[in-house]
Every structure is written in structure tokens, then in C-alpha cells.
Design a protein around this motif. Structure first.
Motif, PDB file in Angstrom:
ATOM      1  N   GLU A  65     -35.941  17.215  25.280  1.00 29.96           N
ATOM      2  CA  GLU A  65     -35.202  17.609  26.485  1.00 29.96           C
ATOM      3  C   GLU A  65     -35.113  19.127  26.639  1.00 29.96           C
ATOM      4  N   ARG A  66     -36.254  19.786  26.469  1.00 34.20           N
ATOM      5  CA  ARG A  66     -36.317  21.250  26.620  1.00 34.20           C
ATOM      6  C   ARG A  66     -37.501  21.642  27.498  1.00 34.20           C
ATOM      7  N   LEU A  67     -37.749  20.878  28.544  1.00 34.53           N
ATOM      8  CA  LEU A  67     -38.966  21.064  29.322  1.00 34.53           C
ATOM      9  C   LEU A  67     -39.080  22.470  29.907  1.00 34.53           C
ATOM     10  N   GLU A  68     -37.935  23.073  30.278  1.00 33.48           N
ATOM     11  CA  GLU A  68     -37.990  24.416  30.875  1.00 33.48           C
ATOM     12  C   GLU A  68     -38.532  25.458  29.898  1.00 33.48           C
ATOM     13  N   ASP A  69     -38.547  25.163  28.583  1.00 34.55           N
ATOM     14  CA  ASP A  69     -39.055  26.110  27.594  1.00 34.55           C
ATOM     15  C   ASP A  69     -40.574  26.214  27.605  1.00 34.55           C
ATOM     16  N   VAL A  70     -41.224  25.438  28.477  1.00 33.32           N
ATOM     17  CA  VAL A  70     -42.678  25.549  28.583  1.00 33.32           C
ATOM     18  C   VAL A  70     -43.084  26.832  29.301  1.00 33.32           C
ATOM     19  N   LEU A  71     -42.189  27.400  30.096  1.00 29.71           N
ATOM     20  CA  LEU A  71     -42.546  28.545  30.955  1.00 29.71           C
ATOM     21  C   LEU A  71     -43.075  29.751  30.189  1.00 29.71           C
ATOM     22  N   PRO A  72     -42.496  30.136  29.020  1.00 32.40           N
ATOM     23  CA  PRO A  72     -43.040  31.309  28.312  1.00 32.40           C
ATOM     24  C   PRO A  72     -44.475  31.129  27.824  1.00 32.40           C
ATOM     25  N   PHE A  73     -44.947  29.903  27.735  1.00 30.44           N
ATOM     26  CA  PHE A  73     -46.290  29.654  27.214  1.00 30.44           C
ATOM     27  C   PHE A  73     -47.335  29.547  28.325  1.00 30.44           C
ATOM     28  N   ILE A  74     -46.904  29.684  29.576  1.00 29.41           N
ATOM     29  CA  ILE A  74     -47.814  29.518  30.709  1.00 29.41           C
ATOM     30  C   ILE A  74     -48.552  30.824  30.991  1.00 29.41           C
ATOM     31  N   ASP A  75     -49.853  30.693  31.210  1.00 27.23           N
ATOM     32  CA  ASP A  75     -50.645  31.850  31.641  1.00 27.23           C
ATOM     33  C   ASP A  75     -51.681  31.380  32.654  1.00 27.23           C
ATOM     34  N   GLU A  76     -52.504  32.290  33.103  1.00 26.73           N
ATOM     35  CA  GLU A  76     -53.455  31.942  34.171  1.00 26.73           C
ATOM     36  C   GLU A  76     -54.534  30.972  33.708  1.00 26.73           C
ATOM     37  N   ASP A  77     -54.704  30.827  32.380  1.00 24.63           N
ATOM     38  CA  ASP A  77     -55.723  29.920  31.864  1.00 24.63           C
ATOM     39  C   ASP A  77     -55.244  28.475  31.753  1.00 24.63           C
ATOM     40  N   ASN A  78     -53.935  28.289  31.543  1.00 23.66           N
ATOM     41  CA  ASN A  78     -53.483  26.925  31.271  1.00 23.66           C
ATOM     42  C   ASN A  78     -52.515  26.351  32.318  1.00 23.66           C
ATOM     43  N   TYR A  79     -52.114  27.150  33.306  1.00 25.74           N
ATOM     44  CA  TYR A  79     -51.080  26.657  34.223  1.00 25.74           C
ATOM     45  C   TYR A  79     -51.540  25.442  35.031  1.00 25.74           C
ATOM     46  N   ARG A 126     -55.104  24.662  23.002  1.00 23.35           N
ATOM     47  CA  ARG A 126     -55.368  24.026  24.292  1.00 23.35           C
ATOM     48  C   ARG A 126     -54.972  22.543  24.293  1.00 23.35           C
ATOM     49  N   ALA A 127     -53.931  22.224  23.531  1.00 19.20           N
ATOM     50  CA  ALA A 127     -53.386  20.862  23.526  1.00 19.20           C
ATOM     51  C   ALA A 127     -52.078  20.874  24.306  1.00 19.20           C
ATOM     52  N   GLU A 128     -52.147  21.358  25.544  1.00 16.80           N
ATOM     53  CA  GLU A 128     -50.924  21.532  26.338  1.00 16.80           C
ATOM     54  C   GLU A 128     -50.194  20.212  26.598  1.00 16.80           C
ATOM     55  N   ALA A 129     -50.952  19.131  26.755  1.00 17.63           N
ATOM     56  CA  ALA A 129     -50.311  17.845  27.040  1.00 17.63           C
ATOM     57  C   ALA A 129     -49.388  17.435  25.901  1.00 17.63           C
ATOM     58  N   GLU A 130     -49.837  17.625  24.652  1.00 20.62           N
ATOM     59  CA  GLU A 130     -48.986  17.288  23.503  1.00 20.62           C
ATOM     60  C   GLU A 130     -47.745  18.173  23.461  1.00 20.62           C
ATOM     61  N   GLY A 131     -47.915  19.448  23.819  1.00 18.99           N
ATOM     62  CA  GLY A 131     -46.771  20.356  23.854  1.00 18.99           C
ATOM     63  C   GLY A 131     -45.746  19.938  24.900  1.00 18.99           C
ATOM     64  N   VAL A 132     -46.236  19.528  26.074  1.00 14.78           N
ATOM     65  CA  VAL A 132     -45.326  19.070  27.127  1.00 14.78           C
ATOM     66  C   VAL A 132     -44.603  17.799  26.692  1.00 14.78           C
ATOM     67  N   ASP A 133     -45.346  16.880  26.059  1.00 14.03           N
ATOM     68  CA  ASP A 133     -44.720  15.638  25.574  1.00 14.03           C
ATOM     69  C   ASP A 133     -43.609  15.933  24.580  1.00 14.03           C
ATOM     70  N   LEU A 134     -43.843  16.892  23.682  1.00  8.56           N
ATOM     71  CA  LEU A 134     -42.818  17.256  22.688  1.00  8.56           C
ATOM     72  C   LEU A 134     -41.574  17.805  23.364  1.00  8.56           C
ATOM     73  N   LEU A 135     -41.762  18.679  24.340  1.00 13.09           N
ATOM     74  CA  LEU A 135     -40.610  19.244  25.047  1.00 13.09           C
ATOM     75  C   LEU A 135     -39.852  18.170  25.827  1.00 13.09           C
ATOM     76  N   LEU A 136     -40.564  17.200  26.368  1.00 12.16           N
ATOM     77  CA  LEU A 136     -39.890  16.086  27.035  1.00 12.16           C
ATOM     78  C   LEU A 136     -39.063  15.269  26.045  1.00 12.16           C
ATOM     79  N   GLU A 137     -39.595  15.091  24.831  1.00 15.68           N
ATOM     80  CA  GLU A 137     -38.887  14.322  23.809  1.00 15.68           C
ATOM     81  C   GLU A 137     -37.556  14.977  23.440  1.00 15.68           C
TER      82      GLU A 137
END
Length: 873
Positions: free
Chosen positions: A191-205, A178-189
Motif C-alpha cells: 500500500e505504497r503505490l505513490e512511492d513509485v514516482l521517484p523511480f520514474i524516468d523517460e525510459d520507463n514511464y 527493467r522489472a517495473e511490473a514486479e516493483g509496482v506489484d510490490l508497492l501495491l502489496e
């Protein structure tokens, strides 16, 4: 001697301190035993290079724990062996199991070694690609070095496949913990932000989307909209169509807006379809090409807004019309008027009452001056005052597109030019923000553009601006462009046509309009360009590119060709409008730098006034930016030139429209007594803007005192009356704030109206206090009910308990924190202040949108234990 003694004492203290730092702290028996064991294992590892010894050493390191503020003991004791372990790894056979496991150990130990070589990443890449057993702190250090290495490699044109492989290992850990913010920051670093989509579910979206939306505000173009597009995709994947529509509107992407709208079947999900229409109506986005259902078009075009607003008025028991005297409360003013103070210019006093009456009774359809039988109020005004008096009737009937147009009809056929012009302007006010399928406003107004009388043409031009603000109407483009480019037209007509067309195409980046305006500026004679109206052409270009950031760069280049005395102010207007609401710190710094320049007596300082308003414009909509702008304004008031001081109160009024923060009100109250007349008048008007529609008793008392203080100054008293009318706007049921949908979206047309009035107020004497007071009706573009009303799928009003309180920013916070604080519970409909948020008090109903604001469609929850009240009759 005393100095020598002092020097010796200082030296001895320094030496003692240094010895304490360098001295090895005494180890406890347990720590000494651990250190001895680690030393023994390292020696054994160097001697035998066995996997068993390495596994034991690795286990001791991985099982270590520590407090939040200290390094684990094994890492601390292994630091002295770090160089030896590195040499051991360098001598190991490449690709061997021993070399791989030793690299894993070195990666962990390197966390405790200060170096710029990114050793944690280096040895992790050389070891086994497994990270989860290493702990959160290790992953945090590893991710930091991944970001640094990625930037270095991309800059040098090197490959990053091995880094991406590590990223793929880290991401599941972040999203599982449940450290989604850190995961998003890493993907921004990387440049793969679109790769966040497979990890999205109804609990964290919700957490991911909220964090990304906030983060997008700090990204450069085009990365900001790329991040918002990912949020859009997240919402669509989770079937959150209402939230996806908000993001599409935020991006100003017509295709995405239509995509969301068309993805909902009106028959299968009627409630959601209607909710989307209500949201589009609030944003003034009209998709006539995508819908043929009259009921849906009515919601999208806001044609039911008048009905809903008057229902709200009945519920709140504020239907009875107010007179200007009800607002002035002259009997409470502290200075008697027996000394002749009451004998001010009666025409000016009547004109003030006209505006106050219009603002207070706006949208109610009745008043006690204009709509009473055989009213002669129009004739108690003279010349342009008659024009504003007739136009005020349009504001009283605002949004009443059915009967309002009929009421105005008799004025459009008057033989008196001022009355006829007022009728044209009134038609614009009646249809302001409303888009009916049967549109008669254009036919009436377009015909008047060819009238011989200039005043009538002026009324028709502004009527078109009010009727079609933000609608990008091609017919208006064809009708108004000739008035801009025709040099035989007066400068006032051409400039007002420029302003009107830019309001209709606000934020559209329409290059044709910009070219037409620049052409007019180049072809006009020098005398025309010194008219006080000339700057409206520059403002017009700015409004066309409102909020479009870098899209205005080309136009800024073209603006360098306009006449020199307009060039600096013109380019500044375009630039500040383009970055409206962006919070761009570099642009704010540029404006502050301009304001810090000390000019000579003969130099024109208008660009500094525009830069001051530009600071407010850029800082709009973001709480932290607004607070920083407020601090900057306080400094400018102390050290700035007089032109800057005159602009600061107007900038505060723009920045805090309908948001009367105590610090802002106190500042404006002080400035309202300033020795400089323009500073004082600007502060008084800004008090009205800050308190607009709030009925603030504190501001009301201030304005009554100011009315007494300026009782012998007709101009200042006129401004006080306007401020009082704004304060009680809609009898306290309306707002001027251009931000809506939980302050995420900015209504471009509303911002255009506010900015036009503020810009006009930079020269109050020649405009609002002269013959151009009718420009105050541009406030209508920003006027809207500040309500929450709930309806069922058949658009029948329902009553449900809602909590309304101050919004709390919960983005990035752990758990499920409360989103509002200091709330009160009431049955809908309710009024909402700026920075307030609403939520249901129980589960009797569920809404089709989680953002409870404006018109909300709800449905009864069959699983609820609470009784859902029946729909109103």
C-alpha cells in the motif's frame, strides 16, 4: 484368483515406485566432491564459529547457478543441515557480526526448505539488509513473503517499519533491471503505490503507466482510482499532458481535467492546447468556464465535426447520396415478390425507408428523399411516421449547427402537431454532440415544453436529451423536473422526461434527479405504474449513476421503497448501470445466478431479461470479459427461459456494437430464424448493431436473405430494413461503439443512447414496432465518425503516411514489441475499425498525442529525412 494376482502385481509396482522415489540418486563425482566440501564447512562452522568459514560457505552458495527448473546444488545439499544451522544461529550472540552473516546464509538456504514460517523473510530481517547480490529468485521469494507478512501484521495491528525498509532495498533493483511490473506489484502489496514516482524516468514511464492502468481495472474501490491518480501524476511529471488528460477523463474528475487543461499555455504551445480541446470534444467534456478563445471552444464543442466529416467523405469519394433501394438491393433477394409479398403495409415500408435514408445519409446534409426540392416524403407517412420523417431530416443535417437549425425552423412552426414534434426532435439531432457558444437549441425546445399538444412536448423532451446529452445542463434540470413530478402529465411524458434528464446528467450521480423520479413513482396511481413506459423511470435512475459503482449504493437502498412489481427490475437496472464497463466478476455471477432460476408460469421474468443485458453491460470494453460473456450467452440460449433467450441477441448487439466478430454474427444469424418472433426480431436488430457502419458484405448478404424470408411479415421486415440502414450507417464511415481513445475511455452519452434503444427493444411490439419508433433516433448519441484525420497547428489538413492494424496488448512484455499487427499503410485520412490502432509510418510528423484517433494535431519534424507534404489548400 485372477483378482488376487492382479492385486499382488499392483502392490509390487507401487512398492517399486516408492523405493525409486525414496532412493537417493547416485551423485556424480563433481557433485559428491561439492557435497563433501559443504558438509565439511558446516561441521567446521559448528566447531569454530569463525567468520572465515562462514564467508567461504556463503560464497559457495551465492556463486551457485542452476537451470530454470532445478534447485542449485549447494542449496539442495544444505537442506539437511538447515535445522542445525538454525540451532547455531539461535545460540549465537544477538547483534554480533557472526549472527548477522549466518542469518543472511540461512535466508538463502531457507529458499529450498518448504515451510509456512516465512523463514526467508525472518532471517533476512535478522541479517544484513542487502539483497542485490542474492539473485533475482531470492528477491522474488523474499517479496512474496513480505506481502504475506504485511497482510498478517496489518490485520493484527502490528508495525511494518522493518518490512518497509526491505521494500526500499528491493525497489531500486527492480527498476534498474527493467522489472517495473514486479516493483509496482510490490508497492501495491504494501500500500505504497505513490512511492513509485521517484523511480520514474523517460525510459520507463510508459511501461509503468500502462501496467498500472491495466492493474487498476482489477482493484476495488477506491484503490482503482488511487492507482489511476498515480498514473496521472506520472504523466504530468513527464510532461505528457495529452496522456494525463485521458486518465483524468477516465477518472471522471473535473478538477484534474481542468488542471491539465489550464497547465498548457495557448500561446506558448498552441498545438497541444488544440489537441486537448479535440480530446475533450470527443469525450463531450465542455470547459466553457476555463476558456474564452472562440477557436478553442469550437474544437471543444465539436462545432467543426461536420466540416471534418464532410472533408473525410470527399476524400473517400462517398459524398453522393444513397437511396434506400441502393441499400436494399431488392433485385438480389432470392425470393420473387410476384405472389403478393411486395404488397406489405406501404406506410410501414415508407417508415422503414425513412430510417434507412436517415442512417445512411447521416451528417452529409443531402439525400434523395427529404432534401430534394418540393419533397412530399413527409406526407407519405402518417401520424407518428410523419414525426420520424421530419426528425430524419435532422439526422441528415447532424452536427450542422449553423445551417441545420435554419433548415428545421419551418417545421417548428407547422400547424400539424406530428410535423412540429418532428421538427423539435430534428433540432436535437442537428445539435447532437455539438456545443456552440451561441446556443439557440434550448430556447426553441424549452418553449415547446409548455405546448398543449402532448406529441409536441414529447418531441421537445427528446430534442433536449439529444442536444445536451452528458452536459449536466442546469437549465434542462429546471425545465424537465416538473414534467417528472407532475402527476397530471401523462405517464409517457413523465417517463420520457425522466429518460431525457438522465441522458443529460448521465454518470453525474445527481441525487436530486433520483429523488424526483422515486417521488413520481410513489405518487403515481397503480394503473400508471403498469404502463410499458414506467420502467424508463428506473432506467433513468440507472443512467444517472452509469459507471459510478459504489456511489449507487445509497440509491439502491432508496429503491427498496418503490412499488413492489417495479422494485426488482428497478434495483437491477440501477446496479447493472452502476457497474457498466467495470468487468466486475461478482456482479456478473450474480446476474448469471438470476438467469439460472426457473420461474413459475405466472411469475414475471422481466428481471431475468434485464440481468442478461446487465451481463453485457458489465463486461463492456474488456476483451477477455466480452469473450466470457459470449460463452455465458451461448449457455443461456440452451438452458435459459424464453425471456432470457429474447434478451440474449440484444445483449450481444450491445456488447459487440460495430464489432462484427464472426462467432457473434453466426450466433445472431441462427437466432434470426428462431421460431419465437421476438427472439428473431431481436437478433435481426442486433445484426444491424454489430455491423453498424462497417458495410460488412457478409452481414449484408444475411440481411438480404432475411428480407426475402420475412417478405410477408411486415414487422420483421421493418426490423430487417432498420438493420440494413444501421449496417451502411454514414455510408460506412461511422461507428456506434461507445469506447474511444484506444478503447480506454467510454463515452457515457453514447452508452446511454445504446442502452436506451436495447432496453426499448425488450418490448419491440409496443415500442419500436408501435408508435414509439422515433426512439431509434437515440442511436444518434452513439454515432461518430470512425476516422483518423491529421491537422497542423493552424487546423489545416495535412496528409501523412500511417499504418493501421490490429492492436496488440504489449503491457508487461519485455523489450519493445510491436503494438500493431497485420497493418496496411495509407495516407491520412483513414477509417479505423474496432480493435484497430494507428501509428505513423515514418517520422515526417510528430503528434501531440501518442493515441492516433479522431482529430490529431501534428507538427513537421525538422530532423526527419522524409519530406512532409504541404497542408491541403
Amino acid at each position: 484368483m485372477a483378482k488376487d494376482e492382479e492385486k499382488k502385481t499392483t502392490t509390487s509396482k507401487t512398492t517399486a515406485t516408492a523405493s525409486l522415489v525414496d532412493a537417493e540418486p547416485e551423485l556424480s563425482e563433481e557433485d559428491a566432491k561439492l557435497k563433501a566440501k559443504l558438509d565439511e564447512l558446516v561441521v567446521a562452522l559448528g566447531d569454530g564459529k569463525t567468520l572465515e568459514t562462514l564467508a567461504e560457505l556463503t560464497e559457495v552458495v551465492k556463486s551457485a547457478t542452476s537451470s530454470m527448473t532445478s534447485v542449485p546444488k549447494p542449496l539442495k545439499f544444505l537442506r539437511e543441515h538447515h535445522a542445525g544451522l538454525m540451532e547455531l544461529h539461535a545460540g549465537a550472540e544477538d547483534g554480533s557480526e557472526f549472527a548477522g552473516k549466518l542469518a543472511d546464509l540461512l535466508a538463502i538456504v531457507s529458499m529450498a526448505v518448504v515451510t509456512e514460517e516465512r523463514l526467508v523473510l525472518k532471517y533476512k530481517l535478522a541479517g544484513e539488509l542487502e539483497v542485490e547480490s542474492c539473485g533475482h529468485e531470492f528477491i522474488k521469494t523474499l517479496v512474496k513473503e513480505i506481502g504475506e507478512e504485511y497482510e498478517a501484521r496489518v490485520g493484527g495491528g502490528e508495525g511494518v517499519d522493518d518490512l518497509n525498509a526491505l521494500v526500499d532495498l528491493v525497489l531500486p533493483f527492480y527498476f534498474r533491471t527493467r522489472a517495473e511490473a514486479e516493483g509496482v506489484d510490490l508497492l501495491l502489496e504494501v500500500e505504497r503505490l505513490e512511492d513509485v514516482l521517484p523511480f520514474i524516468d523517460e525510459d520507463n514511464y510508459v511501461r509503468v503507466a500502462d501496467y498500472l492502468l491495466q492493474t487498476a481495472n482489477y482493484l476495488l474501490e477506491p484503490d482503482d482510482n488511487a492507482a489511476r491518480k498515480v498514473v496521472y501524476d506520472v504523466y504530468m511529471a513527464q510532461d505528457q499532458k495529452a496522456l494525463a488528460l485521458r486518465v483524468a477523463i477516465l477518472m471522471n474528475d473535473r478538477e484534474l481535467i481542468a488542471g491539465v487543461y489550464n497547465s498548457v499555455d495557448a500561446e506558448a504551445d498552441a498545438g497541444l492546447k488544440k489537441q486537448l480541446c479535440c480530446m475533450l470534444g470527443a469525450a463531450r467534456v465542455y470547459l466553457a468556464d476555463h476558456e474564452d478563445d472562440e477557436d478553442l471552444l469550437a474544437l471543444m464543442g465539436n462545432t467543426l465535426q461536420m466540416e471534418h466529416f464532410r472533408t473525410l467523405a470527399r476524400e473517400l469519394d462517398v459524398v453522393e447520396a444513397k437511396t434506400p433501394e441502393d441499400i436494399y438491393k431488392s433485385h438480389l433477394e432470392t425470393i420473387a415478390r410476384a405472389s403478393g409479398a411486395g404488397a406489405v403495409d406501404s406506410a410501414r415500408a415508407n417508415l422503414a425507408s425513412t430510417f434507412v435514408n436517415a442512417f445512411v445519409n447521416a451528417g452529409y446534409g443531402s439525400d434523395k428523399l427529404m432534401t430534394v426540392e418540393d419533397s412530399k416524403w413527409v406526407y407519405k407517412n402518417k401520424d407518428h411516421g410523419m414525426m420520424s420523417a421530419v426528425a430524419s431530416l435532422g439526422m441528415i443535417h447532424m452536427w450542422d449547427w449553423e445551417s441545420g437549425n435554419t433548415e428545421m425552423d419551418k417545421y417548428t412552426y407547422s400547424n400539424e402537431s406530428y410535423i412540429k414534434a418532428g421538427g423539435m426532435l430534428a433540432i436535437g439531432l442537428v445539435n447532437c454532440g455539438v456545443r456552440a457558444t451561441f446556443d439557440i437549441a434550448y430556447a426553441l425546445l424549452e418553449e415547446a415544453l409548455s405546448e398543449e399538444d402532448e406529441t409536441v412536448r414529447l418531441g421537445a423532451i427528446l430534442g433536449l436529451a439529444l442536444s445536451y446529452a452528458g452536459q449536466n445542463t442546469d437549465e434542462a434540470l429546471e425545465a424537465l423536473t416538473p414534467l417528472i413530478t407532475d402527476s397530471s402529465q401523462s405517464m409517457e411524458i413523465s417517463c420520457m422526461a425522466s429518460l431525457a434528464l438522465s441522458i443529460i446528467f448521465v454518470g453525474s450521480c445527481n441525487a436530486d434527479i433520483a429523488e424526483s423520479i422515486f417521488q413520481a413513482l410513489l405518487e403515481r396511481p397503480e394503473a400508471d405504474l403498469h404502463s410499458p413506459f414506467a420502467l424508463y423511470m428506473c432506467l433513468g435512475v440507472g443512467l444517472v449513476f452509469l459507471g459510478q459503482k459504489e456511489a449507487a449504493e445509497v440509491v439502491l437502498e432508496l429503491a427498496q421503497a418503490i412499488p413492489e412489481h417495479l422494485q426488482k427490475v428497478g434495483m437491477l437496472l440501477i446496479e447493472t448501470c452502476a457497474y457498466c464497463g467495470s468487468g466486475n466478476v461478482l456482479k456478473v455471477q450474480k446476474m448469471l445466478h438470476m438467469c439460472s432460476e426457473h420461474l413459475g408460469e405466472e411469475e414475471d421474468a422481466l428481471h431475468q431479461a434485464v440481468a442478461t443485458i446487465g451481463i453485457a453491460l458489465i463486461a463492456q470494453g474488456e476483451e477477455l470479459g466480452s469473450e466470457m460473456a459470449l460463452r455465458a450467452f451461448n449457455n443461456l440460449l440452451q438452458y435459459g427461459e424464453i425471456e432470457i433467450k429474447r434478451a440474449v441477441p440484444l445483449a450481444l448487439g450491445l456488447l459487440y456494437a460495430s464489432n462484427p466478430k464472426m462467432a457473434v454474427v453466426d450466433t445472431l444469424s441462427k437466432l434470426s430464424h428462431d421460431a419465437d418472433e421476438q427472439v428473431a426480431q431481436g437478433a435481426i436488430l442486433a445484426l444491424g448493431m454489430a455491423g453498424a457502419g462497417t458495410n460488412s458484405a457478409r452481414i449484408a448478404a444475411m440481411l438480404r436473405e432475411l428480407a426475402a424470408y420475412y417478405s410477408k411479415d411486415a414487422n420483421s421486415l421493418f426490423v430487417v430494413r432498420i438493420a440494413q440502414g444501421l449496417l451502411y450507417m454514414g455510408k460506412g464511415t461511422m461507428t456506434l461503439n461507445p469506447y474511444h481513445s484506444d478503447r480506454l475511455l467510454m463515452n457515457n452519452a453514447a452508452m446511454a443512447g445504446l442502452l436506451s434503444v436495447v432496453f426499448t427493444s425488450l418490448n419491440l411490439k409496443d415500442t419500436l414496432l408501435g408508435k414509439s419508433h422515433y426512439l431509434l433516433f437515440l442511436f444518434a448519441l452513439a454515432m461518430r465518425p470512425r476516422m483518423l484525420m491529421t491537422f497542423n497547428e493552424d487546423m489545416e489538413q495535412v496528409y501523412t503516411a500511417v499504418r493501421v492494424g490490429d492492436a496488440v496488448n504489449t503491457v508487461g512484455l519485455a523489450g519493445q514489441p510491436k503494438t500493431i499487427t497485420g497493418f496496411q499503410t495509407n495516407d491520412s485520412p483513414v477509417l479505423m475499425e474496432y480493435q484497430q490502432r494507428a501509428e505513423f509510418a515514418n517520422d515526417a510528423y510528430t503528434a501531440y498525442t501518442p493515441v492516433l484517433e479522431g482529430v490529431v494535431i501534428v507538427k513537421a519534424n525538422p530532423e526527419s529525412e522524409h519530406h512532409a507534404p504541404a497542408a491541403s489548400e
